[in-house]
Enzyme design. Structure first.
Site, PDB file in Angstrom:
ATOM      1  CE  LYS A   1      -4.110   1.800   2.394  1.00 41.44           C
ATOM      2  NZ  LYS A   1      -5.005   1.589   3.563  1.00 41.44           N
TER       3      LYS A   1
ATOM      4  CG  HIS B   1      -0.937   1.680   8.159  1.00 41.80           C
ATOM      5  ND1 HIS B   1      -1.935   0.928   8.741  1.00 41.80           N
ATOM      6  CD2 HIS B   1      -1.024   2.902   8.741  1.00 41.80           C
ATOM      7  CE1 HIS B   1      -2.589   1.660   9.631  1.00 41.80           C
ATOM      8  NE2 HIS B   1      -2.063   2.867   9.634  1.00 41.80           N
TER       9      HIS B   1
ATOM     10  CE1 TYR C   1      -1.496   8.382  10.874  1.00 40.00           C
ATOM     11  CE2 TYR C   1      -2.867  10.344  10.886  1.00 40.00           C
ATOM     12  CZ  TYR C   1      -2.620   9.041  11.300  1.00 40.00           C
ATOM     13  OH  TYR C   1      -3.501   8.419  12.152  1.00 40.00           O
ATOM     14  CD  GLN C   2       6.020  15.895   5.831  1.00 46.15           C
ATOM     15  OE1 GLN C   2       5.034  16.220   5.187  1.00 46.15           O
ATOM     16  NE2 GLN C   2       7.179  16.491   5.670  1.00 46.15           N
TER      17      GLN C   2
ATOM     18  CG  HIS D   1      -5.238   9.236   8.363  1.00 46.83           C
ATOM     19  ND1 HIS D   1      -5.935   8.859   9.492  1.00 46.83           N
ATOM     20  CD2 HIS D   1      -4.355   8.230   8.105  1.00 46.83           C
ATOM     21  CE1 HIS D   1      -5.481   7.678   9.900  1.00 46.83           C
ATOM     22  NE2 HIS D   1      -4.545   7.277   9.081  1.00 46.83           N
TER      23      HIS D   1
ATOM     24  CG  HIS E   1     -10.131  16.311   8.912  1.00 42.38           C
ATOM     25  ND1 HIS E   1     -10.166  16.884  10.157  1.00 42.38           N
ATOM     26  CD2 HIS E   1      -9.841  15.001   9.125  1.00 42.38           C
ATOM     27  CE1 HIS E   1      -9.914  15.977  11.082  1.00 42.38           C
ATOM     28  NE2 HIS E   1      -9.707  14.816  10.477  1.00 42.38           N
TER      29      HIS E   1
ATOM     30  CG  ASP F   1      -8.236  21.968  11.926  1.00 40.14           C
ATOM     31  OD1 ASP F   1      -8.465  20.845  12.415  1.00 40.14           O
ATOM     32  OD2 ASP F   1      -8.423  22.235  10.731  1.00 40.14           O
TER      33      ASP F   1
ATOM     34  CD  GLU G   1      -5.339  45.112  40.247  1.00 43.47           C
ATOM     35  OE1 GLU G   1      -5.659  46.294  40.432  1.00 43.47           O
ATOM     36  OE2 GLU G   1      -5.522  44.211  41.092  1.00 43.47           O
TER      37      GLU G   1
END
Length: 722
Positions: free
Chosen positions: A185, A189, A245-246, A400, A402, A420, A651
Site C-alpha cells: 500500500k 502503514h 502523519y508526515q 486521514h 478532512h 482546527d 492591573e
C-alpha cells in the site's frame, strides 16, 4: 550486512555506533559555549539507569490480549524499547551485560512468536499478531532489528539461527507476504512495513526481503519503498496525509534510508528525487508552530517537533548537511536518541554552533508532481511564536483527510488563535473506545463545519466522500511574499455540484497598524439559492461585539441535524449592524478582533461543540458563524486584528478596542479591492487581479476611484491612500 556504514574507532569495528563516555559530553569539556541544556550524555545516563533497573527484574513477554493502550500492548512496546536501548548501550560502552540482556529478550520472543495467531482484539483491517494491528508490529520490528544488528555478533550461531528463524523471518514474512494489503500500500502503514522488512533483510543478509521492500512483493517497482518516495511526497517534501502523519512516517523513511545508503550506496537514496528525504525532514519542521505541528487532517494536537520520529530526522539531516540551523531545532527538542548522529548534534550544541532556524513564509506544493494544491504558510517573522496564518489548499489526504478545502488556522504569541479541531481520538487510552479514532472523528471532526471553512447548505465538501475528495483539489493562485504583504488565493468548483468557492488570505503590515493584520476574503458563486455558513473557531474569552446578542438563558437548541451540525449547540444569534460584524476576544493577555463585512440579510450565530455527546468525547470549544442565504453567491470579508494588552498582575489594560472602523469589498469585472478604514480615518487598500499573470498591468475603478498596479496583488499603504 549492516544497517549503517561501519565506523572504525579506536581499533574496534562498530556497526555505525561510536563509542563514547558521559565525560566526553560535559558542558565544560574544554569548550566555552552558551548551551546548557540536556546533552547526549544525559540521555545515555538515563538509559543506563533504566536498563540496569530492568535487568534486575524478570523478563515479561505476555500473550497478546489487549488493544492499543492495554497492558499487553504497552508491555510489548516497552520490550522493543528495552531491546533497542540495551543494544545501543552495548555499542556505546562495550559492556557485555547490555548485550546479554537484549539477547535474553530477543530469545524470549523467538520462543513464543511462532505460536501466536491473529491478535484477539484485532482491528478490522490489517490485523497483527503481537499487536491489534500490524502497523504496531512493523514499528516493533523497525526498533528491534536495529537492536539485533548491534548485538548479533555476541550470539552463538545456534542462538542467532533461533532468533532469525523463529522471530525475525517469521515476523518479516507475516508483514510482507502475509499482509500484502498493507505491504504493497502507498500509505504510512506501507512505509513502516517495507522499512521493517527491508532493514531485516539487510541485517540477516537476505536480499529477497530488501528487494521486496524496495520494489514491492512482485519486485516490479510499482509498489514498495521507492514508489512510496515517488507517490507520497510532493517535490517540496510535503506528505500527502499532512504534517501529523508526515511526522509519523518520517522515522521509517529516514531509518530505512540510512540502511539503504549503508548497504546499497549506489542507489544514492538521499539524493533520490532531488533529495526528497532531506526536504521531507525540513518541511516537517516548517509545518509546526511553537513546537507543535499544524493540526490539519487527522492530527492529535499535542504532537510536535520533540517526537521521537523527528529526533531521528533532525539528527540524520544534520549528519547529511551540517546545517547549523538544525541545531536550534534540536535545542528546542531538548532530547536525544542513542545514535551517533544524535551524539554529534549534542556535541555541536555544546560547541555553540547553533544558528536560528529560519521559519519563513512558504508554499509547500502537494501531489507527487506538485500539481495537486498546496499548503500555504504565512509568517510575520522567523520567530517561531510570531503571527502565522495557514491556508489549507491541499488535496484530500487519503483516508486521514478532512473536508475543509481552503480552511485556515491562525496563530500568534505562541497560541492557536483560530483553531482546527484536529482528530477526535484518545490515542492508547483504552477506556476511550479502545484507543481507536472515536465515532465522532468521522461524524464531526472530519466534517467541514468543524473547520474554519465555508459550508454550503449544511453539507460537507464532496458530500463527505473520501473517494470523491481524493479526485479533486483546489486550483491555487499566485503566492506572493513581500516585506509588507504575504498573500495566497485558491478556488475550487468540485466541492459542491453548482458552487464555486474562492478564498484569498493576506497578512499585511502598514505604518498605521501597530501589528500586522490578516485579511480574509471568502467568496462563493452560484446561480442557485444556497445557505452559506462560515465558521471561526476562536480561542479565548468573548469580550465585546458591535451587535446585540440574543441568547436563550435557560436552554439550547441544535444547530442542525447532520454533517457535524448535530454536535453543535446554538447558543446565541445576532444581526450585523448595517452589514458590519465586529467581535473582540481575549487570549493570553492579547486582544483579537474580527471585523467583517457580511450580507445585510445575514446573521451571526454563536455555537459551541458538545451537543449529542453523552460520553463527553469532544472538547467544548466556541465558534462564531456567519450565515446568509442568497441566490447569487456570497462574499464574506474579514480582517483579523491582534491589539492591545491585558495584564492582570499589575492591573492595566491597553488598547482593548479595535483600531478598525470598517472593512469593504469592491469588484470591477474580475478585479477586486479590499479597503480597511481605521478609526483615525486612515485607509489601507489591497487590490487583487482577476488575471494573475506575472507583471501584467491592471487598472480598475473601485468606489469611484481608479487604481493601477502590476502583478497579481498590490498593497496600497495608508500613506498612498491619503
Amino acid at each position: 550486512m549492516r544497517l549503517l556504514a561501519n565506523l572504525l574507532l579506536g581499533g574496534a569495528l562498530l556497526s555505525g555506533f561510536v563509542a563514547c563516555s558521559p565525560a566526553s559530553q560535559s558542558s565544560t569539556g574544554g569548550v566555552d559555549a552558551p548551551y546548557f541544556g540536556p546533552t547526549f550524555a544525559d540521555t545515555q545516563a538515563q538509559a543506563e539507569a533504566r536498563i540496569k533497573a530492568q535487568m534486575a527484574l524478570p523478563i515479561t513477554v505476555p500473550t497478546p490480549k489487549d488493544a492499543g493502550g492495554g497492558y499487553t500492548h504497552e508491555q510489548h512496546k516497552n520490550n522493543a524499547k528495552l531491546i533497542y536501548d540495551a543494544s545501543m548501550l552495548y555499542k556505546l560502552t562495550g559492556e557485555a551485560a547490555y548485550a546479554d540482556f537484549a539477547a535474553q529478550l530477543l530469545t524470549a520472543y523467538a520462543d513464543v512468536y511462532p505460536n501466536w495467531g491473529e491478535h484477539p482484539a484485532k482491528k478490522e483491517q490489517s490485523p497483527g499478531r503481537m499487536f491489534w494491528q500490524n502497523l504496531n508490529e512493523s514499528w516493533w520490528l523497525v526498533n528491534v532489528i536495529q537492536g539485533y544488528d548491534a548485538v548479533k555478533d555476541t550470539l552463538t550461531p545456534a542462538l542467532r539461527d533461533h532468533i532469525e528463524t523463529d522471530l525475525l523471518r517469521n515476523m518479516a514474512d507475516f508483514l510482507s507476504e502475509g499482509s500484502p494489503e498493507t505491504f504493497d500500500k502507498i500509505h504510512n502503514h506501507g512505509t513502516w512495513a517495507t522499512a521493517a522488512v527491508g532493514m531485516t533483510g539487510y541485517v540477516i543478509g537476505d536480499k529477497e526481503y530488501s528487494d521486496k521492500a524496495l520494489l514491492g512483493l512482485d519486485k516490479s517497482g510499482e509498489r514498495g519503498f521507492i514508489k512510496q518516495l515517488d507517490e507520497l511526497f510532493s517535490p517540496d517534501g510535503y506528505y500527502n496525509e499532512g504534517p501529523y502523519y508526515q511526522r509519523y512516517a518520517l522515522m521509517p523513511f529516514v531509518l530505512f534510508g540510512q540502511a539503504i545508503e549503508a548497504n546499497e550506496p549506489e542507489r544514492e537514496i538521499f539524493k533520490y528525487r532531488d533529495g526528497i528525504l532531506k526536504k521531507a525532514i525540513y518541511s516537517t519542521v516548517h509545518q509546526s508552530y511553537n513546537g507543535l505541528f499544524f493540526p490539519i487532517n487527522d492530527a492529535l494536537k499535542d504532537k510536535g517537533i520533540a517526537t521521537t520520529e523527528l529526533l531521528y530526522g533532525v539528527s540524520i539531516a544534520y549528519d547529511l548537511t551540517g546545517d547549523p540551523t538544525l541545531l536550534s531545532v534540536a535545542e528546542a527538542q531538548g532530547k536525544f536518541v542513542l545514535t551517533p548522529e544524535s551524539r554529534a548534534v549534542s556535541e555541536a550544541l555544546i560547541a555553540g554552533k547553533a544558528e536560528p532556524f529560519e521559519f519563513a513564509s512558504m508554499r509547500l506544493s502537494d501531489g507527487k508532481n506538485g500539481d495537486e494544491g498546496a499548503l500555504d504558510i504565512m509568517r510575520s517573522s522567523s520567530d517561531p511564536k510570531a503571527q502565522a496564518l495557514i491556508m489549507k489548499n491541499t488535496s484530500q489526504g487519503l483516508g486521514h483527510g478532512h473536508f475543509d478545502k481552503m480552511g485556515i488556522l491562525y496563530y500568534n504569541n505562541g497560541q492557536e488563535v483560530l483553531r482546527d479541531y484536529g482528530a477526535a481520538r484518545f490515542l492508547n487510552i483504552e477506556a476511550k473506545y479502545g484507543g481507536h479514532y472515536l465515532p465522532e472523528n468521522n461524524a464531526f471532526a472530519k466534517q467541514t463545519i468543524a473547520h474554519n471553512a465555508l459550508v454550503v447548505d449544511q453539507e460537507s465538501h464532496f458530500g463527505g466522500s473520501t473517494s470523491l475528495g481524493n479526485k479533486h483539489h483546489p486550483k491555487i493562485g499566485v503566492f506572493e511574499i513581500s516585506p509588507n504583504l504575504t498573500v495566497s488565493s485558491a478556488e475550487i468548483d468540485t466541492a459542491y455540484p453548482d458552487v464555486r468557492l474562492g478564498r484569498t488570505v493576506a497578512m499585511i503590515s502598514d505604518s498605521a497598524l501597530p501589528k500586522p493584520v490578516i485579511v480574509d476574503l471568502m467568496e462563493a458563486h452560484s446561480d442557485n439559492v444556497h445557505q452559506y455558513d462560515l465558521p471561526f473557531y476562536y480561542n479565548g474569552q468573548l469580550i465585546d461585539t458591535n451587535f446585540e446578542l440574543a441568547a436563550d438563558r435557560t436552554s439550547r437548541s441544535l444547530l442542525g441535524e447532520g454533517n457535524g451540525y448535530e454536535f453543535l449547540w446554538k447558543v446565541a444569534e445576532a444581526e450585523p449592524v448595517d452589514g458590519l460584524a465586529q467581535m473582540t476576544w481575549l487570549l493570553d493577555r492579547q486582544f483579537y478582533t474580527i471585523t467583517s463585512s457580511t450580507p445585510k440579510s445575514g446573521t451571526v450565530i454563536f455555537a459551541e461543540i458538545g451537543a449529542n455527546d453523552p460520553n463527553f468525547n469532544l472538547r467544548r470549544e466556541p465558534a462564531m458563524i456567519f450565515r446568509a442565504e442568497q441566490g447569487d453567491g456570497v462574499s464574506y470579508l474579514s480582517v483579523i486584528e491582534p491589539h492591545g494588552e491585558y495584564n492582570p498582575t499589575v492591573e492595566f489594560t491597553v488598547d482593548s478596542y479595535s483600531a478598525i472602523a470598517k472593512v469593504e469589498h469592491f469588484e470591477a469585472d474580475a478585479n477586486e479591492f479590499v479597503q480597511i478604514t481605521l478609526k483615525t480615518g486612515e485607509v489601507i487598500g489591497l487590490a487583487m487581479a482577476g488575471d494573475q499573470a506575472d507583471a501584467k498591468q491592471h487598472s480598475a475603478n473601485f468606489n469611484n476611484k481608479t487604481y493601477e498596479w502590476t502583478g497579481a496583488y498590490r498593497l496600497f499603504s495608508s500613506e498612498e491612500m491619503k
